[in-house]
Design a protein around this motif. Structure first.
Motif, PDB file in Angstrom:
ATOM      1  N   SER B  21       0.833  -1.165  -0.102  1.00  0.00           N
ATOM      2  CA  SER B  21      -0.059   0.129   0.127  1.00  0.00           C
ATOM      3  C   SER B  21       0.674   1.369   0.109  1.00  0.00           C
ATOM      4  O   SER B  21       2.070   1.440   0.596  1.00  0.00           O
ATOM      5  CB  SER B  21      -0.913   0.026   1.342  1.00  0.00           C
ATOM      6  N   ASN B  22       0.551   2.363  -0.778  1.00  0.00           N
ATOM      7  CA  ASN B  22       0.779   3.668  -0.469  1.00  0.00           C
ATOM      8  C   ASN B  22      -0.515   4.550  -0.566  1.00  0.00           C
ATOM      9  O   ASN B  22      -0.734   5.138  -1.872  1.00  0.00           O
ATOM     10  CB  ASN B  22       1.997   3.970  -1.381  1.00  0.00           C
ATOM     11  N   PRO B  23      -1.160   4.648   0.422  1.00  0.00           N
ATOM     12  CA  PRO B  23      -2.530   5.382   0.271  1.00  0.00           C
ATOM     13  C   PRO B  23      -2.592   6.788   0.459  1.00  0.00           C
ATOM     14  O   PRO B  23      -1.707   7.371   0.874  1.00  0.00           O
ATOM     15  CB  PRO B  23      -3.160   4.448   1.446  1.00  0.00           C
ATOM     16  N   VAL B  31      -7.750   1.760   4.095  1.00  0.00           N
ATOM     17  CA  VAL B  31      -6.851   2.036   5.104  1.00  0.00           C
ATOM     18  C   VAL B  31      -7.449   1.581   6.674  1.00  0.00           C
ATOM     19  O   VAL B  31      -7.085   0.552   7.311  1.00  0.00           O
ATOM     20  CB  VAL B  31      -6.149   3.185   5.418  1.00  0.00           C
ATOM     21  N   GLY B  32      -8.734   1.934   6.886  1.00  0.00           N
ATOM     22  CA  GLY B  32      -9.594   1.605   7.982  1.00  0.00           C
ATOM     23  C   GLY B  32      -9.772   0.122   7.933  1.00  0.00           C
ATOM     24  O   GLY B  32      -9.989  -0.470   8.977  1.00  0.00           O
ATOM     25  N   ASP B  35      -7.221  -2.542   8.893  1.00  0.00           N
ATOM     26  CA  ASP B  35      -7.031  -2.489  10.208  1.00  0.00           C
ATOM     27  C   ASP B  35      -8.089  -3.621  10.864  1.00  0.00           C
ATOM     28  O   ASP B  35      -7.799  -4.192  11.815  1.00  0.00           O
ATOM     29  CB  ASP B  35      -7.541  -1.016  10.966  1.00  0.00           C
ATOM     30  N   ALA B  42      -1.292  -5.697   5.724  1.00  0.00           N
ATOM     31  CA  ALA B  42      -0.969  -4.192   5.002  1.00  0.00           C
ATOM     32  C   ALA B  42       0.643  -3.893   5.343  1.00  0.00           C
ATOM     33  O   ALA B  42       1.051  -3.806   6.372  1.00  0.00           O
ATOM     34  CB  ALA B  42      -1.776  -3.160   5.614  1.00  0.00           C
ATOM     35  N   VAL B  43       1.217  -3.908   4.147  1.00  0.00           N
ATOM     36  CA  VAL B  43       2.683  -3.444   3.964  1.00  0.00           C
ATOM     37  C   VAL B  43       2.932  -2.034   3.533  1.00  0.00           C
ATOM     38  O   VAL B  43       2.079  -1.894   2.103  1.00  0.00           O
ATOM     39  CB  VAL B  43       3.371  -4.627   3.327  1.00  0.00           C
ATOM     40  N   LEU B  44       3.456  -1.042   4.104  1.00  0.00           N
ATOM     41  CA  LEU B  44       3.449   0.279   3.641  1.00  0.00           C
ATOM     42  C   LEU B  44       4.909   0.341   2.824  1.00  0.00           C
ATOM     43  O   LEU B  44       5.817  -0.053   3.099  1.00  0.00           O
ATOM     44  CB  LEU B  44       3.486   1.154   4.812  1.00  0.00           C
ATOM     45  N   GLY B  45       4.541   1.036   1.581  1.00  0.00           N
ATOM     46  CA  GLY B  45       5.586   1.459   0.741  1.00  0.00           C
ATOM     47  C   GLY B  45       5.538   3.014   0.832  1.00  0.00           C
ATOM     48  O   GLY B  45       4.562   3.810   0.931  1.00  0.00           O
ATOM     49  N   GLU B 432       9.710  -3.807   8.164  1.00  0.00           N
ATOM     50  CA  GLU B 432       9.149  -5.251   8.200  1.00  0.00           C
ATOM     51  C   GLU B 432      10.221  -6.382   8.848  1.00  0.00           C
ATOM     52  O   GLU B 432       9.761  -7.511   8.627  1.00  0.00           O
ATOM     53  CB  GLU B 432       8.516  -5.745   6.860  1.00  0.00           C
TER      54      GLU B 432
END
Lengths: 522, 522
Positions: B21-23, B31-32, B35, B42-45, B432
């Motif tokens: 994700s990159n929201p 995003v909610g 959760d 969810a992995v953030l970039g 991570e």
């Protein structure tokens, strides 16, 4: 000469001075031509988004297009976000994208992709010369189209075999190409008169200006209109270029959130717009309107982007009050703050120290709310916002601005989340030894998304514990990033430190980065 | 539940386990939901190209799709280059792109852009649910389409009002969605028989394998075919996943340049292709062919990508020599070299130390020519190439591979020019705590472009003095970049240093970066 050289010679003769490049194999004859043809400076970016953002910044300050040089569809993809921002800033750009030879494309080699389709999403013209003899015509056409008011992205796809094909005779000394003039259309006197009658009615009015009206002449005219009619004047939220500082009228910017804008325009029966469009919500929210003009108010478009907004505003001011003078801001600096940096103190430091004739890039997102007030009485400067909402344009914009105006200090004010998208812009700033001071406002979060979370009611959970909105683990060391790219870096946690480091950065030639650590705003 | 939660629940129930994700604001309800809904990690970039490249790496190792989460058209633009690479690797991906509510789009807010048009350039299906009740159907359809052999990018555009609309009843316990099976089509026995006759003819033949045939069963079958028929076997130049090492047959890869491939296939009267397409030139060159099958040779497509290449090769081997056994490589390590790192010595260090069951990402471009030979007798491992030619996928691929196989060491071998495009992949690796060893081959130039310059005859000037091909000023400090993103970094100039640092990186948990300084290759 070959097609590549014909392209570069044509652009050079037509006045294009810079090409922001990230080339690959299909562009190598163009790389060779950039060496061989005098007059076009080749500036290398290590990521296409740096090149396209720099071309946007260059256009805003130079008032004329640069070229880009991108590698096939994937390169255009990397450059697309800042081309989107450039489109929203109405910046003219000749966007050159290399491609495989036409005969090679049906074999579907690995890098084959649909460049035309992606380029068309930018809503500008897309050209592809069929042979080297046609390059000159397409180059001149693309340049003319880029310059069509208010300015657009004209894409020129150069197949490699068109670049390398030899035997083109056109171009050369004394053969200066004629780029058809595209004059900015004037607004009809009848429309000016009609708006004058609205403003004379005595009904409450607001005037929203943007685009070319952000330059001094537009600001002066707007101030005279306000004085004569009582209309409240606002700047559009994110303007491509606004002159600001002592000696100029200063107007509030429209807010980011719908309720802010509706509060600012509350009571207005008429909203007059010049140089931009009627206000709309940046994002949509449940139970909030998209159109941000108060219920019952009439919108009057005096001049769209692409029309002569300054001329129309000046004519309107002359009609309303021929002898009036604009109200301008007196020179004044905020008191130099002390103690920890906050969203209140950091803009005061910048306002207290802003040098003369600075170009200020504002991509501060949630951290920059106090900046306009803090700099209103500072020496006159230009403010360039990121107009399209696509994060990661600030440091590339600074490259283009610094190349367009090498004698002016460029100050890029960057939110941390934005800076990461186009980090290697620092390398280009160092390579070209540009006088750019990058100030990274590091709040270690996507603070804007936490703010938006509250506005949207995005979920029952707490945005402060949501892993996708948190940039704190691991903490990013912007000073280390700067140094790794050859840029002098330092970190400031207090107003005193920021003042000292900002002063030093301005005094020393070449780029600097200051990481300003601030608490999260949301 | 709302549309966002319906999407996440549907994907989770259908077996999707990760969302790279990159929201932004338009994705906050998603995003909610990430959760609120268990089962999707969810992995953030910090850059969309990191998210899309990671989804490609995940698909190659997990053998099933991850989701992405991108912010509007500009986010899709940033992710496009690695989606292009994923398309060329035939990786299945459910590519989720947020959008404004449909009712908000006609107001043309700053971030409005033509997402559909850009997504269609990926040649996969593009869906946009019209309301929250339709999300589940579109999610299942997109997943099924992504899985359609050989795998594709299925884009799902989620308008924000579809995400936030409440009252969806579908999903939940016991309501596991049925994703229609898309079996891999078998090759007809008649075609297998026909190719067997060609290979029995005694005429000189070559067998080019790729795609799924790069896995052990395909390699074994190809080796048996070679033993029975005398056909020379080659791997496609850039394969999505090839098993390699001791106990497996080892075949040369087809070269990068046309003349290399034509030399490799020289003399062949028949070129049999399985799991990939007939060889074509990566780039076109003046006076070189696009199609790289020798004049007069016949091409026989045994199995296209998307057909059961392993089944076809096995059937072919059984027809030709039912009792034959494949010829496999004996365990063997190169002698540990000493002295300065060069394009010859660095692969030997890797070959000497490669751990068991490694996943090796190869984005070495001009520096990695010696790698296959140096690792042929090393413990069995997977090699993932960057398939689409769009630079900057290696470190993101490593993220996806490490998340798909947390018990395996991942080694990303990266050319310096490539690494810069997606630097912030290092931050996600650190966040991570992934067991990735990044080795940056730093030759301080776009060496591949200097090589290509010679091949193209791109200009009279010297590519070594061309400013656009030189990355030496300023020199990039990759160790500093790694540390700034929270990754342990070190620099190696000799084989001894690389051996020591590589051994340590493999022994310690979490990501590491080794900058291997090598001389320019061209």
């Amino acid at each position: 000469m070959n097609g590549a050289e014909s392209l570069l010679r044509t652009l050079a003769e037509a006045g294009v001075e810079v090409c922001f490049s990230n080339p690959g194999t299909t562009e190598l004859h163009l790389v060779g031509a950039l060496d061989a043809v005098p007059g076009v400076r080749a500036v290398l970016g290590l990521f296409e988004g740096v090149a396209t953002g720099a071309a946007d910044g260059y256009a805003r300050i130079a008032g004329k297009p640069a070229a880009t040089l991108l590698h096939l569809g994937p390169g255009l993809g990397h450059g697309l976000s800042n081309l989107h921002n450039a489109r929203r800033a109405n910046s003219p750009i000749v966007n050159i994208v290399g491609d495989h030879p036409t005969y090679h494309k049906p074999y579907d080699p690995p890098l084959e992709s649909d460049i035309e389709t992606v380029a068309r999403s930018l809503r500008g013209p897309v050209r592809r010369p069929e042979n080297a003899a046609g390059v000159r015509h397409d180059a001149i056409s693309a340049l003319a189209e880029a310059l069509e008011p208010p300015g657009q992205i004209a894409t020129l796809i150069m197949p490699a075999d068109v670049s390398w094909a030899d035997g083109v005779a056109v171009g050369g000394d004394g053969d200066r190409p004629t780029v058809p003039a595209r004059p900015v259309p004037a607004v009809s006197p009848a429309l000016v008169d009609q708006v004058a009658q609205v403003l004379r009615s005595g009904e409450e009015s607001a005037l929203v200006i943007g685009g070319t009206a952000g330059q001094a002449a537009g600001l002066y005219a707007a101030s005279r209109i306000a004085a004569a009619s009582g209309a409240r004047v606002f700047l559009e939220t994110y303007a491509s270029r606004v002159e600001h500082g002592a000696g100029l009228p200063s107007f509030p910017r429209l807010g980011f959130y719908p309720e802010q804008v509706l509060r600012q325009l509350d009571g207005a029966r008429h909203v007059v717009v010049a140089g931009t469009s009627a206000p709309v919500a940046f994002f949509a929210y449940p139970d909030q309107p998209s159109r941000l003009v108060p219920d019952g108010a009439q919108t009057h478009v005096l001049a769209e982007a692409g029309q002569d907004a300054v001329g129309a505003l000046t004519a309107l001011a002359d009609l309303l009050a021929p002898d009036s003078r604009p109200e301008v801001t007196e020179p004044a600096r905020p008191a130099m703050p002390t103690g920890p940096l906050t969203v209140e103190t950091w803009p005061a430091v910048i306002g207290a120290l802003l040098p003369d004739r600075a170009i200020v890039i504002d991509e501060t997102i949630s951290s920059g709310i106090g900046l306009p007030a803090a700099t209103a009485g500072a020496p006159r400067h230009d403010v360039l916002a990121q107009c399209g909402g696509a994060m990661g344009e600030g440091m590339p914009l600074a490259i283009g601005a610094a190349i367009a105006a090498p004698d002016r200090p460029v100050i890029a004010l960057e939110a941390d989340g934005c800076a990461i998208y186009t980090l290697s812009a620092l390398w280009t700033q160092a390579r070209e030894n540009l006088n750019v001071t990058n100030v990274i406002l590091n709040n270690r979060s996507y603070a804007i998304l936490r703010e938006e979370w509250q506005h949207l009611g995005a979920g029952a959970s707490d945005p402060h514990t949501n892993k996708l909105l948190d940039l704190s683990g691991p903490e990013i060391d912007f000073v280390g990033l700067a140094r790794a790219f050859g840029v002098a870096g330092s970190r400031a946690s207090t107003a005193e430190e920021l003042a000292e480091q900002f002063t030093r950065a301005l005094a020393e030639p070449g780029p600097h980065l200051i990481e300003a650590v601030i608490p999260p705003t949301a």
